[in-house]
Design an enzyme around this catalytic site. Structure first.
Site, PDB file in Angstrom:
ATOM      1  N   LYS A 195       3.916 -19.379   2.876  1.00  0.00           N
ATOM      2  CA  LYS A 195       3.760 -19.390   4.336  1.00  0.00           C
ATOM      3  C   LYS A 195       4.304 -20.695   4.890  1.00  0.00           C
ATOM      4  O   LYS A 195       3.831 -21.774   4.541  1.00  0.00           O
ATOM      5  CB  LYS A 195       2.288 -19.205   4.690  1.00  0.00           C
ATOM      6  CG  LYS A 195       2.023 -19.270   6.182  1.00  0.00           C
ATOM      7  CD  LYS A 195       0.601 -18.879   6.522  1.00  0.00           C
ATOM      8  CE  LYS A 195       0.333 -19.073   7.992  1.00  0.00           C
ATOM      9  NZ  LYS A 195      -1.034 -18.705   8.356  1.00  0.00           N
ATOM     10  N   LYS A 248       6.072 -15.309   4.562  1.00  0.00           N
ATOM     11  CA  LYS A 248       5.853 -15.305   6.008  1.00  0.00           C
ATOM     12  C   LYS A 248       6.466 -16.545   6.619  1.00  0.00           C
ATOM     13  O   LYS A 248       6.220 -17.631   6.100  1.00  0.00           O
ATOM     14  CB  LYS A 248       4.346 -15.278   6.267  1.00  0.00           C
ATOM     15  CG  LYS A 248       3.964 -15.364   7.718  1.00  0.00           C
ATOM     16  CD  LYS A 248       2.483 -15.482   7.855  1.00  0.00           C
ATOM     17  CE  LYS A 248       2.165 -15.729   9.310  1.00  0.00           C
ATOM     18  NZ  LYS A 248       0.814 -16.103   9.526  1.00  0.00           N
TER      19      LYS A 248
HETATM   20  C1  PBG Z   1      -3.886 -17.698  10.675  1.00  0.00           C
HETATM   21  C2  PBG Z   1      -2.657 -16.904  10.898  1.00  0.00           C
HETATM   22  C3  PBG Z   1      -1.533 -17.168  11.695  1.00  0.00           C
HETATM   23  C4  PBG Z   1      -0.718 -16.036  11.629  1.00  0.00           C
HETATM   24  C5  PBG Z   1      -1.346 -15.126  10.785  1.00  0.00           C
HETATM   25  N1  PBG Z   1      -2.534 -15.686  10.327  1.00  0.00           N
HETATM   26  C6  PBG Z   1      -1.212 -18.343  12.539  1.00  0.00           C
HETATM   27  C7  PBG Z   1      -0.907 -19.659  11.976  1.00  0.00           C
HETATM   28  O1  PBG Z   1      -0.848 -19.875  10.762  1.00  0.00           O
HETATM   29  O2  PBG Z   1      -0.762 -20.555  12.792  1.00  0.00           O
HETATM   30  C8  PBG Z   1       0.575 -15.846  12.357  1.00  0.00           C
HETATM   31  C9  PBG Z   1       0.965 -14.427  12.621  1.00  0.00           C
HETATM   32  C10 PBG Z   1       2.043 -14.237  13.615  1.00  0.00           C
HETATM   33  O3  PBG Z   1       2.679 -15.174  14.140  1.00  0.00           O
HETATM   34  O4  PBG Z   1       2.294 -13.054  13.912  1.00  0.00           O
HETATM   35  N2  PBG Z   1      -3.718 -18.885  10.003  1.00  0.00           N
END
Ligand code: PBG
Length: 325
Positions: A195, A248
């Site tokens: 991520k 992601k």
């Molecule tokens: C929680 C989380 C996030 C997303 C999914 N789970 C936000 C982040 O990490 O700031 C992002 C999903 C999206 O942008 O569609 N941590």
């Protein structure tokens, strides 16, 4: 001419016969945002056609999802502002917004596969994904026990699968241990393994009210410049017992999806994130691109190697798949 690739493009039937990649409805996971309150179905300004739902408005939504053939959803909960605190207690409250949402959805339709996002940023007063130390640094090891409690509370409420998205080191192992200890050894972990600290989460943070109140997430989420590091993250999650890996965002990271797919045999998910959705959706809504651009871009995620795709386009795609696109 011996080789004439155009022969296999001659008509629909032949093209279908040799088509390498298809998006199946079973591949898609649709995100849902659940808020406190009653009678709420409000379009999220940063995410056209995506809504905040209060629990009492879920019946109709779950029916629509089911009728479209969508089988998997991932839940994000948004507590009241006054319920947020330094350690995100609402995230592991057995009566928190997510826990009630899981029970409600399972009551409406026990067949729908309910996945939950395991993280703290929607629940902490400071918006970071863990417990802060004095300098504002997120304390990795202290955060782990909270994540384990959150995952267990989701499983207790009836979640079919948990998906930790916090990016703390070692969390998959700790969550696996905690789930097993409570008897949830059959609840899989879909880990947000790779991520990145991406600007493409912007619309989500508005939707989930989860932007950090200071600083950024660069000390725990990955540097977008790195792809060797993606393999280290994936490897650790494999060793710690993740059942499904994830990359992601998706569209700006297709090369990373391919590398992870080529190196590991676990099922691979990709998250087509909010910024990717918002850009394309507005282009289609404004007539700049035709709807086919949605199918084509999600297809690229599948072709890059993702088996599973989390996407706000799931409903649009369901219709396209039905109409045999
Ligand atoms: C929680 C989380 C996030 C997303 C999914 N789970 C936000 C982040 O990490 O700031 C992002 C999903 C999206 O942008 O569609 N941590």
């Amino acid at each position: 001419m011996l080789r004439r690739p155009r022969r296999l493009r001659i008509n629909d039937a032949t093209r279908e016969l040799v088509r390498e990649t298809k998006i199946n409805i079973e591949d898609l996971i649709y995100p849902l945002f659940i808020v406190e309150g009653e009678n709420i179905k409000n379009e999220i300004s940063s995410l056209p056609d995506v809504y905040h739902f209060s629990l009492d408005m879920l019946d109709e939504e779950i029916k629509e999802i089911k009728d479209l053939g969508i089988k998997h959803i991932i839940l994000f909960g948004i507590p009241h502002d006054h319920e947020k605190d330094f350690c995100g207690s609402e995230a592991y409250n057995d009566n928190g917004i997510i826990q009630r949402a899981i029970r409600k959805i399972k009551e409406i339709d026990s067949d729908i596969n309910v996945i939950t996002d395991v993280c703290m940023c929607e629940y902490t007063s400071h918006g970071h994904c863990g417990i802060l130390t004095k300098g504002g640094y997120v304390d990795n090891d202290k955060t782990l026990e909270y994540l384990a409690n959150i995952a267990v509370s989701h499983a207790k409420a009836g979640a079919d699968m948990v998906a930790p998205s916090d990016m703390m080191d070692g969390r998959v192992k700790v969550i696996r241990k905690a789930l097993d200890k409570e008897g949830f050894f059959n609840v899989p972990i879909m880990s947000y393994s790779v991520k990145y600290a991406s600007t493409f989460y912007g619309p989500f943070r508005e939707a989930a009210n989860s932007a950090p109140s200071f600083g950024d997430r660069k000390t725990y989420q990955m540097d977008p410049a790195n792809s060797n590091e993606a393999l280290i993250e994936a490897e650790l999650d494999v060793l710690e017992g993740a059942d499904i890996l994830m990359v992601k965002p998706a569209l700006s990271y297709l090369d990373v999806i391919r590398r992870v797919k080529d190196n590991y045999n676990l099922p691979l998910a990709a998250y087509n994130v909010s910024g990717e959705y918002a850009m394309l959706k507005s282009a289609v809504k404004n007539g700049i691109l035709s709807e086919g651009a949605i199918y084509e871009s999600i297809l690229s995620i599948k072709r890059a190697g993702a088996d599973i795709i989390i996407t706000y386009f799931a409903k649009d795609l369901a219709k396209m798949i039905k109409d045999n696109k």
